[in-house]
Design an enzyme around this catalytic site. Structure first.
Site, PDB file in Angstrom:
ATOM      1  N   HIS A  29      -2.681   3.184  28.898  1.00  0.00           N
ATOM      2  CA  HIS A  29      -1.456   3.566  28.204  1.00  0.00           C
ATOM      3  C   HIS A  29      -0.770   4.774  28.843  1.00  0.00           C
ATOM      4  O   HIS A  29       0.270   5.210  28.367  1.00  0.00           O
ATOM      5  CB  HIS A  29      -1.776   3.876  26.731  1.00  0.00           C
ATOM      6  N   ASP A  84       0.227   2.006  40.240  1.00  0.00           N
ATOM      7  CA  ASP A  84       0.543   2.020  41.678  1.00  0.00           C
ATOM      8  C   ASP A  84      -0.626   1.494  42.503  1.00  0.00           C
ATOM      9  O   ASP A  84      -0.421   0.777  43.487  1.00  0.00           O
ATOM     10  CB  ASP A  84       0.896   3.440  42.148  1.00  0.00           C
ATOM     11  N   PRO A 142     -12.555   5.210  31.106  1.00  0.00           N
ATOM     12  CA  PRO A 142     -13.103   6.325  30.344  1.00  0.00           C
ATOM     13  C   PRO A 142     -13.691   5.935  28.986  1.00  0.00           C
ATOM     14  O   PRO A 142     -13.092   5.150  28.240  1.00  0.00           O
ATOM     15  CB  PRO A 142     -11.912   7.269  30.150  1.00  0.00           C
ATOM     16  N   ASN A 143     -14.835   6.512  28.732  1.00  0.00           N
ATOM     17  CA  ASN A 143     -15.570   6.416  27.459  1.00  0.00           C
ATOM     18  C   ASN A 143     -16.276   5.089  27.253  1.00  0.00           C
ATOM     19  O   ASN A 143     -17.075   4.955  26.325  1.00  0.00           O
ATOM     20  CB  ASN A 143     -14.653   6.727  26.259  1.00  0.00           C
ATOM     21  N   ARG A 190      -0.940   2.340  21.583  1.00  0.00           N
ATOM     22  CA  ARG A 190      -1.762   1.430  22.397  1.00  0.00           C
ATOM     23  C   ARG A 190      -0.990   0.172  22.799  1.00  0.00           C
ATOM     24  O   ARG A 190      -1.507  -0.690  23.490  1.00  0.00           O
ATOM     25  CB  ARG A 190      -3.029   1.008  21.639  1.00  0.00           C
ATOM     26  N   LEU A 206     -11.344  -4.840  24.785  1.00  0.00           N
ATOM     27  CA  LEU A 206     -12.244  -5.386  23.760  1.00  0.00           C
ATOM     28  C   LEU A 206     -11.473  -5.631  22.475  1.00  0.00           C
ATOM     29  O   LEU A 206     -11.600  -6.680  21.839  1.00  0.00           O
ATOM     30  CB  LEU A 206     -13.365  -4.378  23.496  1.00  0.00           C
ATOM     31  N   SER A 207     -10.676  -4.649  22.096  1.00  0.00           N
ATOM     32  CA  SER A 207      -9.932  -4.739  20.842  1.00  0.00           C
ATOM     33  C   SER A 207      -8.559  -5.346  21.101  1.00  0.00           C
ATOM     34  O   SER A 207      -8.080  -5.364  22.240  1.00  0.00           O
ATOM     35  CB  SER A 207      -9.776  -3.343  20.241  1.00  0.00           C
ATOM     36  N   ARG A 218     -20.654   4.065  18.869  1.00  0.00           N
ATOM     37  CA  ARG A 218     -19.822   4.435  17.711  1.00  0.00           C
ATOM     38  C   ARG A 218     -18.659   3.453  17.575  1.00  0.00           C
ATOM     39  O   ARG A 218     -18.448   2.631  18.462  1.00  0.00           O
ATOM     40  CB  ARG A 218     -19.330   5.892  17.806  1.00  0.00           C
ATOM     41  N   ALA A 241      -8.200   4.208  27.784  1.00  0.00           N
ATOM     42  CA  ALA A 241      -6.970   4.912  27.407  1.00  0.00           C
ATOM     43  C   ALA A 241      -6.022   5.118  28.581  1.00  0.00           C
ATOM     44  O   ALA A 241      -4.810   5.284  28.375  1.00  0.00           O
ATOM     45  CB  ALA A 241      -7.327   6.252  26.764  1.00  0.00           C
ATOM     46  N   TYR A 247     -15.145  -1.821  18.235  1.00  0.00           N
ATOM     47  CA  TYR A 247     -15.602  -2.221  19.572  1.00  0.00           C
ATOM     48  C   TYR A 247     -16.899  -3.031  19.578  1.00  0.00           C
ATOM     49  O   TYR A 247     -17.369  -3.426  20.641  1.00  0.00           O
ATOM     50  CB  TYR A 247     -15.775  -0.975  20.453  1.00  0.00           C
TER      51      TYR A 247
END
Ligand code: CA2
Length: 147
Positions: A80, A87, A10-11, A111, A101-102, A18, A77, A23
């Site tokens: 987490h 599974d 996601p994202n 995180r 990345l981070s 941004r 995300a 990132y």
């Protein structure tokens, strides 16, 4: 020819638009291009998928079985939060490298936990876009050593 799936969650489709301080400025299509070039250089096949939906990521992991030899997964995300991804990874019997990345361990406490790490082959984080080619290398070395 060995085949790797690079799966983003996601994202990550918005990468480069941004939070460049966290990132970087590289977009997801820049990363794909980088990985494609690298794959050609080392003689492997690479495929890409991205989804903002947890179930689609589960489906993509299931579909990787029988098609690819391993997966580089930036689950965003969902790393987490997602028992479903944990599974799915456990059930496909393919090596999966968790990628970020981070450096998630240098960031907020929430995180630091990963549902993916316990079922992943290994984890690469904190190297920005370069992490993707590092992960490809790690996966290929693993496959060469085990096949
Ligand atoms: O560092 C990573 O790669 C993360 O997987 C990125 C996720 C974050 O929730 C994880 O904790 C660590 C967030 C992805 C957000 O992606 C964007 C980045 C820049 C611009 C827009 C979205």
């Amino acid at each position: 020819m060995r085949s790797i799936l690079i799966l983003n969650g996601p994202n990550l489709n918005l990468l480069g638009t941004r939070q460049p301080e966290v990132y970087g400025t590289t977009t997801l299509s820049d990363i794909e291009e980088m990985c494609r070039t690298y794959a050609q250089a080392i003689g492997v096949n690479v495929a890409f998928d991205q989804s903002n939906h947890e179930g689609d990521l589960v489906d993509a992991l299931h579909a990787a079985r029988g098609t690819h030899h391993g997966v580089v997964l930036n689950a965003g995300a969902y790393t987490h939060t997602s028992l479903a991804l944990m599974d799915a990874i456990s059930s496909i019997a393919l090596p999966v490298i968790e990628l970020h990345l981070s450096n998630v361990h240098a960031r907020e406490e929430f995180r630091h936990n990963s549902f993916i790490a316990p079922v992943a082959l290994g984890l690469i984080c904190g190297f920005g876009a370069r992490g993707y080619t590092l992960a490809m290398d790690a996966l290929i070395s693993h496959l060469e050593a085990t096949e």
